[in-house]
Design a protein around this motif. Structure first.
Motif, mmCIF file in Angstrom:
data_model
loop_
_atom_site.group_PDB
_atom_site.id
_atom_site.type_symbol
_atom_site.label_atom_id
_atom_site.label_comp_id
_atom_site.label_asym_id
_atom_site.label_seq_id
_atom_site.Cartn_x
_atom_site.Cartn_y
_atom_site.Cartn_z
ATOM 1 N N SER A 137 0.745 -0.834 -0.131
ATOM 2 C CA SER A 137 0.151 0.393 -0.054
ATOM 3 C C SER A 137 0.916 1.340 0.463
ATOM 4 N N TRP A 138 2.108 1.366 0.637
ATOM 5 C CA TRP A 138 2.770 2.458 0.698
ATOM 6 C C TRP A 138 3.032 2.346 -0.226
ATOM 7 N N GLY B 180 0.902 3.761 -2.742
ATOM 8 C CA GLY B 180 0.267 5.066 -3.016
ATOM 9 C C GLY B 180 0.956 6.244 -2.862
ATOM 10 N N GLU C 252 -6.843 7.462 -5.397
ATOM 11 C CA GLU C 252 -6.383 6.327 -5.451
ATOM 12 C C GLU C 252 -5.219 5.938 -4.493
ATOM 13 N N GLY C 253 -4.701 7.082 -4.584
ATOM 14 C CA GLY C 253 -3.461 7.115 -4.351
ATOM 15 C C GLY C 253 -3.185 7.013 -2.950
ATOM 16 N N TRP C 254 -3.810 8.341 -2.164
ATOM 17 C CA TRP C 254 -4.242 8.824 -0.940
ATOM 18 C C TRP C 254 -4.948 7.784 -0.334
ATOM 19 N N GLU C 255 -5.654 7.558 -0.868
ATOM 20 C CA GLU C 255 -6.057 6.123 0.077
ATOM 21 C C GLU C 255 -5.788 4.782 0.525
ATOM 22 N N ALA C 256 -4.368 4.448 -1.259
ATOM 23 C CA ALA C 256 -3.600 3.478 -0.142
ATOM 24 C C ALA C 256 -2.816 3.812 0.663
ATOM 25 N N VAL C 257 -2.138 5.006 0.728
ATOM 26 C CA VAL C 257 -1.406 5.459 1.911
ATOM 27 C C VAL C 257 -1.851 5.728 3.035
ATOM 28 N N CYS D 29 -9.600 2.251 -2.879
ATOM 29 C CA CYS D 29 -9.739 3.535 -4.280
ATOM 30 C C CYS D 29 -10.545 4.521 -3.383
#
Length: 220
Positions: A87-88, A91, A198-203, A215
Motif C-alpha cells: 500500500s505504501w 500510494g 486512489e494514491g492517497w487512500e492507499a497511503v 480506492c
C-alpha cells in the motif's frame, strides 16, 4: 455445517485467485499496449493509463499471493505486513504519477504540442471499459463472500480503471475526429482526480486507517 461453510469459503478463495490471475494478465496487456501506443502517439493520457496499469499490476500481484497462501491454509500475519508495504509503494507511486501528469500536461498546453491519432488507443480504451467493470463486480462479490476487504478494494480499483478508460476514450476519439491538439492534455488532467484519490487512500490504508480502502469507494 461448519465443514460445508469452510468448503464454500475455500472455493470462493480459489475463485478469487483465478479472477486475480485474469486481472493480472489483462493488466500486462493493457500496460504494454498503452505505454507503447502512448510513446508512438506522444500521448500523455495513454502513457499515464499504461503506468497506472503497471501500478495496479504490482498491487494485484501482492493480493494474488495473499489469496494463494490463504487457499493453502497458511497464516495471514505475514501477508498483512506485505499488504501494508504494498500500500505504501502503490500510494506513493500513484501520487508521483499524478505529479508527472500535471507537469507534462501543462508543458504540452503551453508549448502547443499535439498528439497523433492512435486507433490502438481507442481499441484499448473500449476493451478496458468493457472488461474492467466485469472484473470489478466479480472481485467485490468474491471479496464479500470470503470477508476480504483487500479484494473488495481491488474491485474498486478495477472500477477506477474503467472510469479512466472512458475518459481516455473520449480524449482519443476527439483527437482522431476533430484534431484538437489540446484535448489529450485536458483528458490527462481529468485522470488526476482518480489517480490522487486512489494514491492517497492507499497511503491512508498503509498508515492503518480503519475506514481506508485501496480506492475509496468500496463501502458496501
Amino acid at each position: 455445517m461448519a465443514t460445508a461453510q469452510a468448503g464454500l469459503h475455500t472455493t470462493s478463495v480459489r475463485k478469487g485467485v483465478n479472477i486475480e490471475i485474469v486481472s493480472i494478465i489483462w493488466m500486462v496487456i493493457e500496460a504494454v499496449v498503452a505505454i507503447g501506443s502512448g510513446i508512438v502517439a506522444h500521448s500523455i493520457a495513454l502513457t499515464a493509463f499504461g503506468a497506472d496499469s503497471i501500478i495496479e499490476l504490482v498491487a494485484g500481484g501482492v493480493l494474488l499471493w495473499r489469496l494463494t497462501i490463504e487457499a493453502r491454509g497458511a497464516s495471514l500475519a505475514r501477508v498483512k505486513r506485505a499488504e501494508k508495504r504494498s500500500s505504501w509503494v502503490v500510494g506513493i507511486a500513484l501520487l508521483l504519477l499524478a505529479v508527472y501528469i500535471v507537469v507534462e500536461s501543462l508543458v504540452k498546453l503551453f508549448t502547443h504540442q499535439g498528439t497523433e491519432t492512435s486507433f490502438t488507443g481507442i481499441g484499448l480504451a473500449i476493451a478496458s471499459g468493457i472488461i474492467m467493470p466485469y472484473l470489478s463486480r466479480t472481485k467485490k462479490r468474491i471479496g464479500s463472500e470470503i470477508g476480504s476487504k483487500a479484494l473488495r478494494s481491488d474491485g474498486s480499483c478495477s472500477m477506477v480503471c474503467a472510469y479512466m478508460s472512458w475518459i481516455l476514450l473520449a480524449g482519443v476519439i476527439l483527437t482522431a475526429l476533430l484534431g484538437w491538439w489540446w484535448i489529450d492534455a485536458i483528458a490527462a488532467l481529468a485522470l488526476v482526480y482518480y489517480v490522487v484519490k486512489e494514491g492517497w487512500e492507499a497511503v491512508q490504508e498503509a498508515r492503518g486507517k480503519e475506514d481506508a480502502c485501496g480506492c475509496g469507494c468500496c463501502h458496501d
